[in-house]
Design an enzyme around this catalytic site. Structure first.
Site, PDB file in Angstrom:
ATOM      1  N   HIS A   1       6.072   7.803   2.953  1.00 53.28           N
ATOM      2  CA  HIS A   1       4.996   8.775   3.162  1.00 53.28           C
ATOM      3  C   HIS A   1       5.250  10.034   2.334  1.00 53.28           C
ATOM      4  CE1 HIS A   1       3.837   6.181   6.414  1.00 53.28           C
ATOM      5  NE2 HIS A   1       4.931   6.456   7.107  1.00 53.28           N
TER       6      HIS A   1
ATOM      7  N   GLU B   1       7.838  11.555  10.689  1.00 56.51           N
ATOM      8  CA  GLU B   1       7.655  10.814  11.942  1.00 56.51           C
ATOM      9  C   GLU B   1       9.000  10.463  12.565  1.00 56.51           C
ATOM     10  OE1 GLU B   1       5.340   7.548  10.437  1.00 56.51           O
ATOM     11  OE2 GLU B   1       7.100   6.353   9.948  1.00 56.51           O
TER      12      GLU B   1
ATOM     13  N   ARG C   1       2.332   1.756   0.401  1.00 56.66           N
ATOM     14  CA  ARG C   1       3.017   0.472   0.511  1.00 56.66           C
ATOM     15  C   ARG C   1       3.746   0.155  -0.778  1.00 56.66           C
ATOM     16  NH1 ARG C   1      -1.975  -1.652   2.008  1.00 56.66           N
ATOM     17  NH2 ARG C   1      -2.319  -1.293   4.225  1.00 56.66           N
TER      18      ARG C   1
ATOM     19  N   HIS D   1      11.021   3.021   4.604  1.00 54.47           N
ATOM     20  CA  HIS D   1      11.237   2.492   5.950  1.00 54.47           C
ATOM     21  C   HIS D   1      10.276   1.333   6.226  1.00 54.47           C
ATOM     22  CE1 HIS D   1       8.020   5.500   6.279  1.00 54.47           C
ATOM     23  NE2 HIS D   1       7.549   4.760   7.266  1.00 54.47           N
TER      24      HIS D   1
END
Length: 323
Positions: free
Chosen positions: A103, A120, A198, A178
Site C-alpha cells: 500500500h 494497517e 497487487r 504482505h
C-alpha cells in the site's frame, strides 16, 4: 438527539479468496459465496456503513460526523479530518491466499488517488494448522534484486513467511509487502483507504469475471520499503482486566483487554471516539444504565462525547481502538 454506543450494519465483500467463516464462526448474516471481508465501520465512498439500531438508525457514519461533529469523533479528529472518518475496521476470512500486495503512503496516495495511505494492523482470530502470513522480506533486497525476482517468477523466494496462531499481531506500515495466507481469519484496523497494489496473484482466474486480476507492478516498485527485519511480529503481554497496549501508531492506537468480571472505563481525558472489537467470547457494555451486548465478531462505536462505560464479561478478549 443524544448519542449512545452505536452498532453499524456490516458490508460484505465478495473476494476470489473468501470462505465462509465470517458466517459459520462470526455469525454474519449473508447468503453469497466467497465472502472474504466484513466491513464493520467504514466511511469509504460508496461503502459507508449505516447505524443499525437506536434513534440514529439509518444514518451513515458520515451523517453522524456531519450532525454531531466533535461530539462524534473528538475535537482533534474533527479538526484534522473534518467530516471524513480516518479508520476502516474489517474482519477478513482467507480460504485461499490473498495476492502479494503493498500500500502507498499518505503522500503518494494523495498524489495518485486523492486518498489516504493505508497503514494497517492484523490481529489473528483463528489460524488453521500451518497457516501463514507473508510480511516483509526474508533477506536484504534492493529494488533491482526485487524486480529481477519478480520478472523471473521467483518473488515468493525472497518474501518472509510466518506461521501464525490465534492472538498473533502484525503492524503493516505502508510500503511493507504482505499477504494473508490460506486458513487465516483476522481483524484488520486500517486507515480509510481502498488503495492496494497487487504484485503477484498466483495467476488465478476470478470465477466472477473469467479473467486474471489486474496487477500493479509498476506502481508498486517505488512504494515498496526494501528494508529487512528479523522479526515483523508485534510483541505484547496481556494482564487480565487491564488495558494492554498492542499497536500504537500515528494513524491509530489499539489496545487489547482480557475482561474477566467488570471494568470501568473513563474516557474524559481522551479526545477521540473509541471502537471495541470483540475477538473472543462476548461482553456487555453498559452506558447510562443501558446494556449493549457485543458478541464475538461484533464491533461497537463509542462517540467521543461518551465518557464513562462499564465492560462486563466472564471471559472476553476485546480490541480497543481510538485515534
Amino acid at each position: 438527539m443524544a448519542l449512545y454506543p452505536i452498532k453499524f450494519t456490516p458490508i460484505y465483500k465478495y473476494r476470489i479468496w473468501g470462505g465462509n467463516k465470517l458466517k459459520t464462526v462470526l455469525n454474519k448474516n449473508y447468503t453469497q459465496e466467497n465472502i472474504g471481508e466484513s466491513w464493520e465501520i467504514s466511511d469509504v465512498k460508496g461503502d459507508e456503513t449505516i447505524v443499525s439500531d437506536g434513534s440514529l438508525a439509518g444514518k451513515t457514519l458520515r451523517d453522524l460526523i456531519k450532525d454531531f461533529k466533535e461530539d462524534a469523533v473528538g475535537a482533534h479528529v474533527y479538526k484534522t479530518f473534518g467530516e471524513e472518518f480516518p479508520l476502516l475496521i474489517k474482519f477478513i476470512d482467507a480460504k485461499t491466499p490473498l495476492s502479494i500486495q503493498v500500500h502507498p503512503n499518505n503522500e503518494i496516495a494523495k498524489q495518485r488517488h486523492n486518498s489516504f495511505g493505508k497503514n494497517e494492523m492484523w490481529y489473528v482470530m483463528e489460524a488453521e494448522k500451518d497457516a501463514e502470513l507473508i510480511v516483509g522480506f526474508n533477506q536484504k533486497v534492493d529494488k533491482e534484486a526485487y524486480v529481477k525476482a519478480l520478472e523471473s517468477g521467483e518473488v515468493l523466494k525472497i518474501l518472509n513467511n510466518d506461521t501464525v496462531s490465534k492472538g498473533d499481531t502484525y503492524y503493516i506500515p505502508t510500503g511493507r509487502i504482505h499477504a494473508i495466507g490460506a486458513g487465516v481469519m483476522l481483524a484488520e484496523i486500517q486507515q480509510t483507504s481502498d488503495i492496494t497494489y497487487r504484485i503477484y496473484d498466483y495467476d488465478r482466474v476470478d470465477s466472477s469475471t473469467g479473467k486474471t486480476r489486474e496487477l500493479h507492478t509498476d506502481l508498486a516498485v517505488d512504494v515498496i520499503d526494501y528494508s529487512f527485519d528479523t522479526n515483523y511480529k508485534t510483541n505484547y503481554a496481556i494482564t487480565e482486566n487491564k488495558t494492554n497496549p498492542l499497536v500504537h501508531s500515528p494513524y491509530f492506537k489499539t489496545n487489547i483487554i482480557n475482561i474477566k468480571g467488570e471494568i470501568k472505563k473513563d474516557f474524559s481525558d481522551l479526545d477521540s471516539f473509541v471502537i471495541y472489537i470483540c475477538v473472543e467470547g462476548s461482553l456487555e457494555l453498559i452506558y447510562n444504565d443501558k446494556v449493549y451486548k457485543v458478541a464475538k465478531g461484533e464491533t461497537i462505536f463509542l462517540p467521543a462525547a461518551l465518557d464513562d462505560v462499564v465492560l462486563k464479561s466472564h471471559n472476553a478478549d476485546v480490541l480497543e481502538v481510538y485515534y
